[in-house]
Structure formats: structure tokens, C-alpha cells
Write an enzyme that holds these catalytic residues in place. Structure first.
Site, PDB file in Angstrom:
ATOM      1  CE  LYS A  86      -4.381  -1.990   0.253  1.00  0.00           C
ATOM      2  NZ  LYS A  86      -5.333  -1.523  -1.244  1.00  0.00           N
ATOM      3  CD  GLU A 108      -9.745   3.896   0.437  1.00  0.00           C
ATOM      4  OE1 GLU A 108     -10.424   4.691  -0.083  1.00  0.00           O
ATOM      5  OE2 GLU A 108     -10.049   3.288  -0.323  1.00  0.00           O
ATOM      6  CB  SER A 375       0.092  -7.758  -1.073  1.00  0.00           C
ATOM      7  OG  SER A 375      -0.811  -8.648  -1.036  1.00  0.00           O
TER       8      SER A 375
END
Lengths: 397, 262
Positions: A86, A108, A375
Site C-alpha cells: 500500500k 478508506e 503483498s
């Protein structure tokens, strides 16, 4: 030729008029800075010096031997600062927000990883930060809630709907409509209205660019298969994008089947979704005949989203990528498997990719190879998995 | 001639402002909605907006969000809303609009949706998440069926206003301020500037909505344009009074009508 911001028939800009000028400003700023040397140099600096890029491409030798098929590599996005892919997108967008003169960023978050990354970057660049998070997710990911607060962000719980990621996005969009002049809405996945799907993919494509170079250096050839989990789809898009023209490379997205793709408790948009228009984009959504968006479920807070990024919808439609469903049980097993086999605790989201890879790898030849996008790291999920396994942990003391 | 045009022409002749109340269809149930629409027309409403409930209404504040949920939980569907319109049309010729999200139309089938609008007597649709750039999604089907897709302009529209207003039909929906629907104590919009721009380009009537909740606010805002839209304030009465809301809504609509006539 389709319009900019369209992926075949998918994509677009379906937002209230109040936001249209803000979207156009964002498009123009992104167009400008994505070609601006100073901007790209600064982003490269933070990737390298702050986020720990390039991330490692690790040969999982034990896993390879155990599965008995192709070579298995892990792209270690879990080793990035804040523990997931991210941060790649957040650093890009926050540098853009700064150049656009915005003073407040909102985001969000589902699992909390995007919220943590946003709160981190907001702290670093001295911006005000508010993160919207479903009430249900706040409970599942209380550690990440506290982490965001430590970083100086305000975390706002969202009670409406199912109290998960979809509802957090609704609230973030409402907030953006109210504070459009001062606020930069930092979307965390390859979704939403144009230019977000393109921009987020561009900030994530570093994963695939690095992975290709690293794989070719190690193996002298391209990998045969890439596997990544998909919720909105940003880590998958980041890994896949640079390989799309390489037709020999199979692209596999693993989505969350929850308690089973045929049960009501799932988040398998590719298996169960139909065409719709929601959250600013035309794409695939889990919905009923009336177009009401359905409540979705997955043990992984980062994957329980009833839609998918528009570029994935196109990759599915054209057949360039394939999508498989992974249940909670399979994901938890993969979570435990990778921990015991390689000493790496993956995020529950990434464990979906590991589970899919565990089914595919044994059927591939030994001279072939695959890359799994790891990830995120799994520290945040230890309590959830313990709960799932019926292990009682004392969370407070 | 579309009923919307006829109504605004009639009001212009009388030098009156349009009062456009909104209720969510099926909240608390279809029978009550039917009664509400009649009583609102009776109390001075000029056009009525029926909200089609959506699971994730991102342009709405909490009041209409909750109404949508009540309506969906009660089993409201588009087919039932069209049946309601059909019943209403047997007794009223007042202009009816559907306010709804694009996914409801898209999923229902755009062609089928607009055919039914024409057949049952819906005069216009307001789709807050369908901006000008994406108008092609419904434009052709709406046109072929004589249904007006009502366009919205916002205080953030600025130079976009000319483009949006150019070939708009029915009336121009002027969003009073940034943010979602719902009652506001005050507005930070510079209305002289906003309506100055709007009036410069609009060739059709303009109505203002979002956040107008009292007769006094309606009077003040109405002075800038040709009509006033009131939603959340009415839906709030429905929330509080349930099936007994009709009389209270009627009274409220009457008081607003009186205020904007001044």
C-alpha cells in the site's frame, strides 16, 4: 479506441457533479507530474530511502520442493515500510496532493493497511489525516486502528451497511463531497472514478517492473505464472501490469470465497459479480437483480469488497488474466503453511494468493517458475487466525 | 409537451415558485407513499420527486440513507415503484420525477427502464452519480421516451455550468452547497455568484436543493431561482411519524408553499 479512463467498456467517472472539477484537476495534476522529473526523482527517493524498495524477490526453495512442481518465488512487498504494498501508492499520491496544495488527506481502509500507510505518509509530510473504517473492520483490526492513531490520524468508524470496506468508501466519498476544496481523497486501490484506477496502478506497477528484472537476473528468462490476491486489485495490477504484453506469462488473481463461492458468505466478485456502476466506475459487482450492492464476507478485511477494479474486469473479459476463488479455510491453511515452511507469516490477503499458488504449482514443470505477490505481512492477522482456530489469546494483557 | 415544462410555464404565468418535495418511495410502505404524494400535491407541491432506494447512496446524508434502508428492507423494487406511479397517474397529472442512482437504471436495463417511465408516466429522472460526461449512459433512451434527464450544477461547477446548461431539459437542479443531502443550519455558498453564473447560461427554469429544511430557508433560497426542492426535512417527518406521517407532511408542505409565495 476507448475514451481515457476506460478499460474496454469498464471504468469511467460516475460521481456527483460537485466532484467533477476536483477529478479534472487531479487528472491534470497527475498528467503533469507523472512526466515531471523532479516528481519522479522525489518519489524514487522515498521508495528507496523510506519504503525499502526495491523489495526482495525471494526463491522459496522449501516450498518449491514441498509442492514438487515449478520454482516458486515470493515478491516480498511485506518487507516494505508499514508492511504492505500500500505504501507504494500512498507515497505517490501524497506527493501529488502536496503539489496540488491540499492540506488534508482522507482514506478508506479495510484491513487497515492502506489506512496505516496513509497515516504514515501524512505524518511524514505534515498533513492532516482522517481514515474511514467500517465498524466491523475496526473490531477485527484493532491493532491497526491504534497504529493509525499513534501516527496522528483520526480514525472514523462507519456503522452503515455491513460496516466494512464498501461502507468506508461510501463515507470517504461523502466526506470528499463536503470538503472538496481542502481535501485530497487518497484511494487505496485500482478502483473508483478515473484517474484513480490508472494512477494507483501506475504507482503500484513498480512491483512488476522490479519483479521482471529480478526474475530475469536470477533465471535468465521470464516467469511462467504470476499469482496475486484481488480485493479491489491494486497489488495484482501492480505485479501484472508490466507482464501484460508477455503473452507466455499466465496471470492469476485469487479472490476471497469466504465460506465458499456458492454460499451467501463470500466476496468472490469475479465468480459471482455482474456488470454495474458503483463507486465511480463501471465494473463487476456482487449485487441483486435490483442493483442493490450485496453484503460480502471474507475472513480477510482487505478482500471483502463487492467490486473489482475496472482494469481487472477487462483482463477477465479478454481472458488475459484468470481469477480463482479461495475460501477462508484454504487461506488460513496457506497462512499456516507459509509460516511453517518458509518462516514468513503472510497477510491473510496474501495468503489467498499463496493458497491459489499451492494448487497451481504442483501441476507445473520443474523448469518453469512462478511469482507470488506477498503483498503484506501477517502480524495484523495473528489474532484473527487464532480466533478462527479457536485459540484463545489474551489480547489486553 | 412534458408535464414538467407545462408546470413551470403555468407557474411563470402566475409568477410563482415551484415547490418540489421529495420522499423515498416505499418508506415506510408503498401505501403511505401513495397517500403522501396525493396529499403533497394537495398541499401545494408542484412537482414531486420519488426516491428510488439504493443500498449505497453516496450522495445522501444520514436521513435519506436510513429511509433507503427502511424501504429496501420493506421489499421495494423498481417494478413496485412503477406500479405506484401507475396508480398515482389515475388520479393526478402532477409532474413526477424519480431520483435514483445510475446502477438501479443500468441493472434494470436502461431501455426497459425508460420505456416503463414513459408508459407509466414518469416525467423526469435525477441521477446524482451520473455527471455530464457520462450522460450517454441514458441520454438516448431518455430522449426516445420523452423523459427528461435532469442535469445538476453545483457551486464547484464554475466554468462547467455553460456546458451543462446548454441543452438541459425540464429544469436545472442547482445543488445549494458542497456535501451530501441533509439539513444544514447555514450555507457557505456565495449564492449571488453561484446563481449569477447559473442564470447567465440557463435557458430553462432553475430549482435549488440540498439542505433546505425550513419554510424560511425555502423563502430565502427561492428568491434566487424558480423552485425549491426539499427532501431530508420531509423524510425526517416520515421517519418520526411512520404511517401517521401524512397529515404532518401535508402541514409542512403547506407551510413551505405559503412561505415561498410571499
Amino acid at each position: 479506441m476507448s475514451k481515457p479512463g476506460r478499460y474496454g467498456e469498464f471504468g469511467g467517472q460516475y460521481v456527483p457533479e460537485t466532484l467533477m472539477n476536483a477529478l479534472h484537476e487531479l487528472e491534470a495534476a497527475y498528467e503533469k507530474y507523472s512526466r515531471d522529473k523532479d516528481f519522479l526523482d522525489e518519489l524514487g527517493f522515498y521508495y528507496r530511502e523510506y519504503a525499502n524498495r526495491p523489495s526482495l524477490l525471494y526463491y522459496a526453495e522449501k516450498m518449491t520442493k514441498d509442492l514438487g512442481g515449478c520454482k516458486v518465488y515470493l515478491k516480498r512487498e511485506d518487507l516494505n515500510h508499514t508492511g504492505a504494498h500500500k505504501i507504494n501508492n500512498v507515497l505517490g499520491q501524497i506527493l501529488l496532493a502536496k503539489r496540488m496544495g491540499k492540506t488534508r488527506v482522507t482514506a478508506e481502509t479495510g484491513a487497515g493497511q492502506h489506512g496505516v500507510a496513509t497515516a504514515t505518509a501524512a505524518a511524514l509530510f505534515g498533513m492532516q489525516c482522517e481514515v474511514f473504517m467500517g465498524a466491523e473492520d475496526m473490531e477485527r483490526q484493532s491493532l491497526n486502528v491504534y497504529r493509525m492513531e499513534l501516527l496522528g490520524a483520526k480514525v472514523t468508524g462507519v456503522d452503515s451497511g455491513t460496516g466494512t470496506l464498501k461502507d468506508a468508501i461510501n463515507e470517504a466519498m461523502r466526506d470528499w463531497t463536503s470538503n472538496v476544496e481542502s481535501t485530497y481523497y487518497l484511494i487505496g486501490s485500482v478502483m473508483g472514478p478515473h484517474p484513480y484506477p490508472q494512477m494507483v496502478r501506475d504507482f503500484q506497477k513498480v512491483i512488476g517492473i522490479e519483479a521482471k528484472k529480478q526474475y530475469v537476473e536470477k533465471e535468465g528468462r521470464l516467469p511462467d505464472c504470476l499469482v496475486a490476491c484481488v480485493g479491489g486489485g491494486s497489488n495484482a495490477m501492480g505485479l501484472f501490469y508490466n507482464f501484460i504484453p508477455d503473452k507466455s506469462v499466465r496471470l492469476v488473481g485469487a479472490e476471497a470465497a469466504g465460506k465458499g463461492a456458492c454460499t451467501p458468505m463470500n466476496a468472490a466478485t469475479m465468480a459471482n459479480g455482474t456488470k454495474g456502476i458503483f463507486h465511480g466506475m463501471k465494473s463487476l459487482f456482487i449485487q441483486n437483480d435490483e442493483g442493490q450492492i450485496a453484503p460480502v464476507y471474507s475472513i480477510s478485511a482487505g478482500l471483502d469488497y463487492p467490486g473489482i477494479g475496472p482494469e481487472h474486469a477487462e483482463l477477465k473479459q479478454t481472458g488475459r488474466a484468470e481469477y480463482v476463488s479461495v475460501t477462508d479455510e484454504e487461506a488460513v491453511r496457506a497462512f499456516e503453511y507459509l509460516s511453517k515452511t518458509e518462516g514468513i507469516i503472510p497477510a491473510l490477503e496474501s495468503a489467498h494468493a499463496v493458497a491459489a499458488a499451492m494448487k497451481i504449482a504442483p501441476g507445473m514443470r520443474k523448469d518453469q517458475g512462478m511469482i507470488i505477490n506477498l503483498s503484506g505481512r501477517g502480524d495484523k492477522d495473528v489474532y484473527s487466525v487464532a480466533r478462527y482456530r479457536g485459540v484463545k489469546l489474551d489480547e489486553q494483557n | 409537451m412534458n408535464r414538467i415544462d407545462r408546470k413551470f410555464a403555468e407557474l411563470k404565468g402566475k409568477n410563482e415558485k415551484a415547490l418540489i418535495p421529495f420522499v423515498t418511495a416505499g418508506d415506510p410502505d408503498m401505501e403511505t407513499t401513495e397517500k403522501l404524494v396525493f396529499s403533497m400535491f394537495g398541499a401545494g407541491a408542484d412537482l414531486v420527486e420519488l426516491g428510488v432506494p439504493f443500498s449505497d447512496p453516496v450522495a445522501e446524508g444520514p436521513v435519506i440513507q436510513k429511509a433507503s434502508k427502511r424501504s429496501i428492507d420493506g421489499g421495494t423494487t423498481l417494478v413496485k415503484i412503477f406500479a405506484l406511479v401507475e396508480r398515482l397517474r389515475q388520479k393526478t397529472d402532477g409532474p413526477l420525477l424519480l431520483m435514483m442512482y445510475i446502477n438501479s437504471i443500468y441493472r434494470f436495463g436502461t431501455e426497459r427502464f425508460f420505456k416503463l417511465c414513459a408508459e407509466k408516466g414518469v416525467d423526469g429522472v435525477i441521477v446524482p452519480d451520473l455527471p455530464y460526461e457520462e450522460r450517454a449512459e441514458i441520454q438516448r433512451d431518455a430522449e426516445q421516451n420523452g423523459v427528461y434527464p435532469i442535469r445538476l450544477v453545483a457551486p464547484t461547477s464554475h466554468e462547467r455550468t455553460a456546458m451543462i446548461a446548454r441543452d438541459a431539459e425540464g429544469f436545472l437542479y442547482c445543488v445549494s452547497s458542497t456535501g451530501v443531502t441533509g439539513m444544514r443550519g447555514s450555507f457557505s455558498t456565495d449564492f449571488d455568484e453561484f446563481f449569477g453564473t447559473v442564470k447567465k447560461y440557463a435557458k430553462i427554469p432553475c430549482a435549488v436543493g440540498f439542505g433546505i429544511s425550513t419554510p424560511e430557508q425555502a423563502r430565502q433560497m427561492g428568491a434566487y431561482c424558480d423552485g425549491v426542492i426539499i427532501g431530508s426535512a420531509i423524510v425526517k417527518i416520515v421517519e418520526m411519524e411512520g404511517r401517521a406521517c401524512v397529515r404532518h407532511v401535508e402541514e409542512f408542505v403547506g407551510s413551505v408553499k405559503k412561505a415561498i409565495k410571499k
